[in-house]
Scaffold this active site. Sequence first.
Site, short mmCIF file in Angstrom:
data_model
loop_
_atom_site.label_atom_id
_atom_site.label_comp_id
_atom_site.label_asym_id
_atom_site.label_seq_id
_atom_site.Cartn_x
_atom_site.Cartn_y
_atom_site.Cartn_z
N ARG A 231 0.87 -1.18 0.00
CA ARG A 231 0.00 0.00 0.00
C ARG A 231 0.90 1.22 0.00
O ARG A 231 2.01 1.17 0.56
CB ARG A 231 -0.87 0.04 1.27
CG ARG A 231 -2.00 -0.96 1.31
CD ARG A 231 -3.12 -0.61 0.33
NE ARG A 231 -4.22 -1.54 0.39
CZ ARG A 231 -4.40 -2.59 -0.42
NH1 ARG A 231 -3.52 -2.84 -1.37
NH2 ARG A 231 -5.45 -3.37 -0.29
N GLU A 260 -4.14 7.48 -4.30
CA GLU A 260 -4.48 6.92 -5.62
C GLU A 260 -5.89 7.36 -5.99
O GLU A 260 -6.76 7.42 -5.12
CB GLU A 260 -4.43 5.38 -5.55
CG GLU A 260 -3.07 4.83 -5.25
CD GLU A 260 -3.08 3.32 -5.06
OE1 GLU A 260 -4.11 2.67 -5.38
OE2 GLU A 260 -2.08 2.78 -4.60
N HIS A 278 -1.68 0.50 -9.82
CA HIS A 278 -2.30 -0.51 -8.93
C HIS A 278 -2.96 -1.64 -9.74
O HIS A 278 -4.16 -1.87 -9.63
CB HIS A 278 -3.32 0.18 -8.00
CG HIS A 278 -3.61 -0.60 -6.75
ND1 HIS A 278 -3.90 -0.02 -5.54
CD2 HIS A 278 -3.68 -1.94 -6.52
CE1 HIS A 278 -4.13 -0.95 -4.63
NE2 HIS A 278 -3.99 -2.13 -5.21
P1 NAP Z 1 -0.34 -11.88 4.56
O1 NAP Z 1 -0.31 -13.31 4.14
O2 NAP Z 1 -1.10 -11.52 5.79
O3 NAP Z 1 1.16 -11.39 4.69
C1 NAP Z 1 1.53 -10.19 5.28
C2 NAP Z 1 2.91 -10.36 5.89
O4 NAP Z 1 3.34 -9.10 6.41
C3 NAP Z 1 2.95 -11.38 7.02
O5 NAP Z 1 3.99 -12.27 6.81
C4 NAP Z 1 3.18 -10.53 8.26
O6 NAP Z 1 3.98 -11.26 9.20
C5 NAP Z 1 3.91 -9.32 7.70
N1 NAP Z 1 3.68 -8.13 8.51
C6 NAP Z 1 2.50 -7.64 8.96
N2 NAP Z 1 2.70 -6.55 9.70
C7 NAP Z 1 4.04 -6.35 9.74
C8 NAP Z 1 4.86 -5.38 10.37
N3 NAP Z 1 4.35 -4.40 11.13
N4 NAP Z 1 6.20 -5.48 10.19
C9 NAP Z 1 6.73 -6.48 9.45
N5 NAP Z 1 5.99 -7.42 8.83
C10 NAP Z 1 4.66 -7.36 8.98
O7 NAP Z 1 -0.96 -10.97 3.41
P2 NAP Z 1 -0.86 -11.19 1.85
O8 NAP Z 1 -2.03 -11.96 1.38
O9 NAP Z 1 0.51 -11.65 1.48
O10 NAP Z 1 -1.08 -9.66 1.36
C11 NAP Z 1 -0.19 -8.66 1.79
C12 NAP Z 1 -0.67 -7.29 1.37
O11 NAP Z 1 -0.40 -7.07 0.01
C13 NAP Z 1 -2.16 -7.02 1.49
O12 NAP Z 1 -2.57 -6.75 2.81
C14 NAP Z 1 -2.35 -5.83 0.56
O13 NAP Z 1 -2.19 -4.62 1.26
C15 NAP Z 1 -1.23 -6.01 -0.45
N6 NAP Z 1 -1.77 -6.35 -1.78
C16 NAP Z 1 -1.60 -5.46 -2.78
C17 NAP Z 1 -2.09 -5.78 -4.03
C18 NAP Z 1 -1.92 -4.83 -5.16
O14 NAP Z 1 -2.78 -4.81 -6.03
N7 NAP Z 1 -0.84 -4.07 -5.22
C19 NAP Z 1 -2.74 -6.98 -4.25
C20 NAP Z 1 -2.90 -7.84 -3.20
C21 NAP Z 1 -2.39 -7.53 -1.95
P3 NAP Z 1 3.88 -10.95 10.78
O15 NAP Z 1 2.42 -10.92 11.12
O16 NAP Z 1 4.64 -12.08 11.41
O17 NAP Z 1 4.55 -9.64 11.00
C1 8YV Z 2 -7.03 -4.84 -5.75
C2 8YV Z 2 -5.53 -5.22 -3.65
O1 8YV Z 2 -6.46 -4.03 -6.70
O2 8YV Z 2 -6.25 -7.32 -2.88
C3 8YV Z 2 -5.81 -6.21 -2.59
O3 8YV Z 2 -5.55 -5.90 -1.41
O4 8YV Z 2 -4.98 -4.19 -3.42
C4 8YV Z 2 -5.87 -5.52 -5.07
O5 8YV Z 2 -6.00 -6.87 -5.33
C5 8YV Z 2 -8.02 -4.12 -4.92
O6 8YV Z 2 -8.57 -4.87 -3.91
C6 8YV Z 2 -9.15 -3.54 -5.77
O7 8YV Z 2 -8.99 -2.19 -5.78
#
Ligand code: NAP
Ligand code: 8YV
Length: 312
Positions: A231, A260, A278
């Site tokens: 994010r 954004e 994004h």
């Molecule tokens: P996840 O499985 O919950 O992984 C998040 C990781 O971050 C965990 O390993 C967690 O480990 C670590 N974490 C959390 N808080 C932390 C902190 N304060 N310091 C250090 N590490 C920390 O989540 P995910 O499914 O991989 O998704 C991660 C994130 O990617 C989502 O929440 C979203 O914001 C982002 N995302 C973005 C897009 C996009 O379109 N760009 C798409 C999908 C997801 P610990 O709890 O042990 O710290």
């Molecule tokens: C999407 C995301 O772009 O899953 C998330 O956390 O950031 C992305 O997969 C979003 O949810 C739709 O705007």
Amino acid sequence: MKADVILVTRVLERTQAILEEEFNLLRLYEAADRPAFLKEVAPRARGLATFGPAGADAKFMDALPKLEIISHFGVGVDSIDLAAAKKRGIIVTNTPDVLNDCVADTAMSLVLNVLRQFPQSEAYLRSGYWATRGAYPLTSSLGGKTLGVLGLGRIGEAIAQRAQAFGMKIRYHNRTRKKVPYGYDTDAVTLARNSDVLLVATPGGAETSKIVDARVLDALGPEGYVVNISRGSTIDEPALLAYLKDKRIAGAGLDVFENEPGINPEFFALPNAVLYPHVASATNETRFAMGMLQVDNLRAHFAGKPVLTRVV
Ligand code: NAP
Ligand code: 8YV
């Protein structure tokens, strides 16, 4: 009796058709007067389908006394006030895992593009410079470099697997150490110091706000790169802009930003930044899978079954 579910925005046609068929859909996005709409549906709205940044704050929830479930499209739930939902006993679900591959592919493309400068080299060719100025300058290899994953969760692990196939070494920092064959660093600064590319894959929200700050960028140094698919809130954006301008870090690959889609225009002028709007999960297949998981959570709840992917 179909359950009354508020939909905050139009979704993919196929998903929208399923929602229309199975629920009594209350289309918030069509309402000219949002408070009046919420007042009208408040006595019957039991479900809320949210989308990405269009989440739900405590005031929104307060306007809906019958609300039982918020089914969110997206794995990141930073746009939803989880504490308020928990207090009210409202279930919150998200759409994890089904997007891991696409998001990890996007992350790797940012790593490749920022180190190898493929977008910039293509622009060079399209400008006719290849013939007039000669070959594009040399860039940086991925092989042998260290990728530091800040947030080695579902998506971080999928990125680490891909990066290894590119010959990269992996390190990581999470709050909790995992049983993985990668080097662990106890904080973001140490991870940055030990990495060539810092890949941010934590959730957003207050806990991780500006977790990548000037100290982390200093530790990364002038040969280091930062890639963010988490994010915009996780990086101190004014600091990042200054470090990119002054070449105090080598480059950045970014899929997410503060404010954004109206991102800071200073990014547009930076030759050492690769910028995506994004799009990490934005394929037809993945967005449909996310939508179906959102629907399946609503289906399960209103059938009196446990939801599939509960957050609170
Ligand atoms: P996840 O499985 O919950 O992984 C998040 C990781 O971050 C965990 O390993 C967690 O480990 C670590 N974490 C959390 N808080 C932390 C902190 N304060 N310091 C250090 N590490 C920390 O989540 P995910 O499914 O991989 O998704 C991660 C994130 O990617 C989502 O929440 C979203 O914001 C982002 N995302 C973005 C897009 C996009 O379109 N760009 C798409 C999908 C997801 P610990 O709890 O042990 O710290
Ligand atoms: C999407 C995301 O772009 O899953 C998330 O956390 O950031 C992305 O997969 C979003 O949810 C739709 O705007």
